[in-house]
Design a protein around this motif. Structure first.
Motif, PDB file in Angstrom:
ATOM      1  N   LYS A  36     -34.041  28.563  31.826  1.00  0.00           N
ATOM      2  CA  LYS A  36     -32.707  29.105  31.546  1.00  0.00           C
ATOM      3  C   LYS A  36     -31.540  28.185  31.918  1.00  0.00           C
ATOM      4  N   ASP A  37     -31.548  27.590  33.082  1.00  0.00           N
ATOM      5  CA  ASP A  37     -30.389  26.832  33.551  1.00  0.00           C
ATOM      6  C   ASP A  37     -30.387  25.368  33.132  1.00  0.00           C
ATOM      7  N   ASN A  38     -31.456  24.906  32.511  1.00  0.00           N
ATOM      8  CA  ASN A  38     -31.539  23.495  32.114  1.00  0.00           C
ATOM      9  C   ASN A  38     -30.685  23.214  30.885  1.00  0.00           C
ATOM     10  N   LYS A  39     -30.120  22.033  30.854  1.00  0.00           N
ATOM     11  CA  LYS A  39     -29.352  21.566  29.702  1.00  0.00           C
ATOM     12  C   LYS A  39     -30.063  20.353  29.128  1.00  0.00           C
ATOM     13  N   MET A  40     -30.274  20.360  27.834  1.00  0.00           N
ATOM     14  CA  MET A  40     -30.945  19.258  27.160  1.00  0.00           C
ATOM     15  C   MET A  40     -29.869  18.388  26.499  1.00  0.00           C
ATOM     16  N   VAL A  41     -29.961  17.079  26.746  1.00  0.00           N
ATOM     17  CA  VAL A  41     -28.920  16.149  26.310  1.00  0.00           C
ATOM     18  C   VAL A  41     -29.569  14.971  25.590  1.00  0.00           C
ATOM     19  N   ILE A  42     -28.956  14.563  24.497  1.00  0.00           N
ATOM     20  CA  ILE A  42     -29.331  13.290  23.884  1.00  0.00           C
ATOM     21  C   ILE A  42     -28.205  12.313  24.198  1.00  0.00           C
ATOM     22  N   LEU A  43     -28.573  11.185  24.790  1.00  0.00           N
ATOM     23  CA  LEU A  43     -27.626  10.129  25.149  1.00  0.00           C
ATOM     24  C   LEU A  43     -28.130   8.858  24.498  1.00  0.00           C
ATOM     25  N   THR A  44     -27.456   8.426  23.461  1.00  0.00           N
ATOM     26  CA  THR A  44     -27.941   7.307  22.667  1.00  0.00           C
ATOM     27  C   THR A  44     -26.803   6.369  22.312  1.00  0.00           C
ATOM     28  N   ASN A  45     -27.154   5.119  22.088  1.00  0.00           N
ATOM     29  CA  ASN A  45     -26.162   4.164  21.603  1.00  0.00           C
ATOM     30  C   ASN A  45     -26.134   4.103  20.086  1.00  0.00           C
ATOM     31  N   LYS A  51     -25.040  10.758  13.701  1.00  0.00           N
ATOM     32  CA  LYS A  51     -25.344  11.882  14.585  1.00  0.00           C
ATOM     33  C   LYS A  51     -25.994  13.056  13.848  1.00  0.00           C
ATOM     34  N   GLU A  52     -25.344  13.563  12.823  1.00  0.00           N
ATOM     35  CA  GLU A  52     -25.854  14.753  12.136  1.00  0.00           C
ATOM     36  C   GLU A  52     -27.216  14.501  11.501  1.00  0.00           C
ATOM     37  N   SER A  53     -27.419  13.321  10.931  1.00  0.00           N
ATOM     38  CA  SER A  53     -28.711  12.998  10.315  1.00  0.00           C
ATOM     39  C   SER A  53     -29.826  12.944  11.350  1.00  0.00           C
ATOM     40  N   ILE A  54     -29.560  12.324  12.485  1.00  0.00           N
ATOM     41  CA  ILE A  54     -30.570  12.237  13.543  1.00  0.00           C
ATOM     42  C   ILE A  54     -30.885  13.616  14.100  1.00  0.00           C
ATOM     43  N   LEU A  55     -29.864  14.394  14.401  1.00  0.00           N
ATOM     44  CA  LEU A  55     -30.091  15.733  14.956  1.00  0.00           C
ATOM     45  C   LEU A  55     -30.851  16.614  13.972  1.00  0.00           C
ATOM     46  N   HIS A  56     -30.526  16.507  12.699  1.00  0.00           N
ATOM     47  CA  HIS A  56     -31.225  17.286  11.676  1.00  0.00           C
ATOM     48  C   HIS A  56     -32.709  16.907  11.640  1.00  0.00           C
ATOM     49  N   LYS A  57     -32.998  15.615  11.672  1.00  0.00           N
ATOM     50  CA  LYS A  57     -34.389  15.159  11.622  1.00  0.00           C
ATOM     51  C   LYS A  57     -35.169  15.608  12.852  1.00  0.00           C
ATOM     52  N   LEU A  58     -34.601  15.481  14.032  1.00  0.00           N
ATOM     53  CA  LEU A  58     -35.288  15.917  15.248  1.00  0.00           C
ATOM     54  C   LEU A  58     -35.577  17.416  15.219  1.00  0.00           C
ATOM     55  N   ASN A  59     -34.620  18.185  14.726  1.00  0.00           N
ATOM     56  CA  ASN A  59     -34.812  19.634  14.643  1.00  0.00           C
ATOM     57  C   ASN A  59     -35.845  19.988  13.582  1.00  0.00           C
ATOM     58  N   ARG A  72     -22.689   7.112  20.609  1.00  0.00           N
ATOM     59  CA  ARG A  72     -21.719   6.061  20.883  1.00  0.00           C
ATOM     60  C   ARG A  72     -20.536   6.190  19.921  1.00  0.00           C
ATOM     61  N   ILE A  73     -19.360   6.200  20.485  1.00  0.00           N
ATOM     62  CA  ILE A  73     -18.144   6.145  19.686  1.00  0.00           C
ATOM     63  C   ILE A  73     -17.604   4.718  19.720  1.00  0.00           C
ATOM     64  N   LYS A  74     -17.474   4.137  20.913  1.00  0.00           N
ATOM     65  CA  LYS A  74     -17.093   2.725  21.009  1.00  0.00           C
ATOM     66  C   LYS A  74     -17.776   2.057  22.194  1.00  0.00           C
ATOM     67  N   ASP A  75     -17.737   2.644  23.350  1.00  0.00           N
ATOM     68  CA  ASP A  75     -18.296   2.042  24.555  1.00  0.00           C
ATOM     69  C   ASP A  75     -19.818   2.216  24.590  1.00  0.00           C
ATOM     70  N   ARG A  76     -20.557   1.152  24.844  1.00  0.00           N
ATOM     71  CA  ARG A  76     -22.014   1.205  24.869  1.00  0.00           C
ATOM     72  C   ARG A  76     -22.561   1.639  26.228  1.00  0.00           C
ATOM     73  N   SER A  77     -21.706   1.852  27.213  1.00  0.00           N
ATOM     74  CA  SER A  77     -22.165   2.234  28.550  1.00  0.00           C
ATOM     75  C   SER A  77     -22.628   3.683  28.570  1.00  0.00           C
ATOM     76  N   LYS A  78     -23.923   3.856  28.757  1.00  0.00           N
ATOM     77  CA  LYS A  78     -24.464   5.211  28.830  1.00  0.00           C
ATOM     78  C   LYS A  78     -24.014   5.907  30.118  1.00  0.00           C
ATOM     79  N   SER A  79     -23.853   5.141  31.195  1.00  0.00           N
ATOM     80  CA  SER A  79     -23.442   5.765  32.456  1.00  0.00           C
ATOM     81  C   SER A  79     -22.025   6.343  32.366  1.00  0.00           C
ATOM     82  N   LYS A  80     -21.137   5.692  31.608  1.00  0.00           N
ATOM     83  CA  LYS A  80     -19.780   6.236  31.458  1.00  0.00           C
ATOM     84  C   LYS A  80     -19.802   7.565  30.709  1.00  0.00           C
ATOM     85  N   ARG A  81     -20.593   7.638  29.650  1.00  0.00           N
ATOM     86  CA  ARG A  81     -20.679   8.900  28.898  1.00  0.00           C
ATOM     87  C   ARG A  81     -21.324   9.995  29.732  1.00  0.00           C
TER      88      ARG A  81
END
Length: 126
Positions: A36-45, A51-59, A72-81
């Protein structure tokens, strides 16, 4: 709650996806996503453009859905996002992050000093 991440593969063009699914990671995702309390996140460069194509395929392929999608919008740093997400959530206690690149694992591990109250575990996938 806890945050879990998935890794995806992208190949050749935004219209041609080739995902290499890792069964152990998929099974772990399925089990953790039911809690219940877990959050699932995709963090990708991968670019926000695909985005929509990848999410559709995974689903469609595996029934995979995410609570948060950090493309990724511009910054490639995953830690910042990830840091921006953490700062906007309450009660993050544990993060498990999967990636195939050591530089991204190191980038996420650098957050341990900033968030000493959060257990951060990184896992390298092949």
């Amino acid at each position: 709650g806890e945050i879990y991440f998935a890794k995806n593969q992208f190949q050749k063009s935004i219209n041609e996806f080739n995902f290499e699914y890792i069964n152990d990671t998929l099974n772990y995702y399925y089990n953790k996503s039911k809690e219940k309390d877990n959050k699932m996140v995709i963090l990708t460069n991968r670019s926000e453009i695909v985005k929509e194509s990848i999410l559709h395929k995974l689903n469609k392929d595996k029934g995979i859905k995410f609570d948060y999608c950090l493309f990724r919008i511009k910054d490639r740093s995953k830690s910042k996002r990830l840091s921006n997400l953490i700062d906007n959530l309450d009660n993050v206690r544990y993060i498990e992050f999967y990636d195939d690149k050591n530089k991204h694992l190191d980038d996420i591990n650098s957050l341990k000093d900033k968030y000493p109250g959060i257990k951060i575990k990184t896992i390298k996938v092949e």
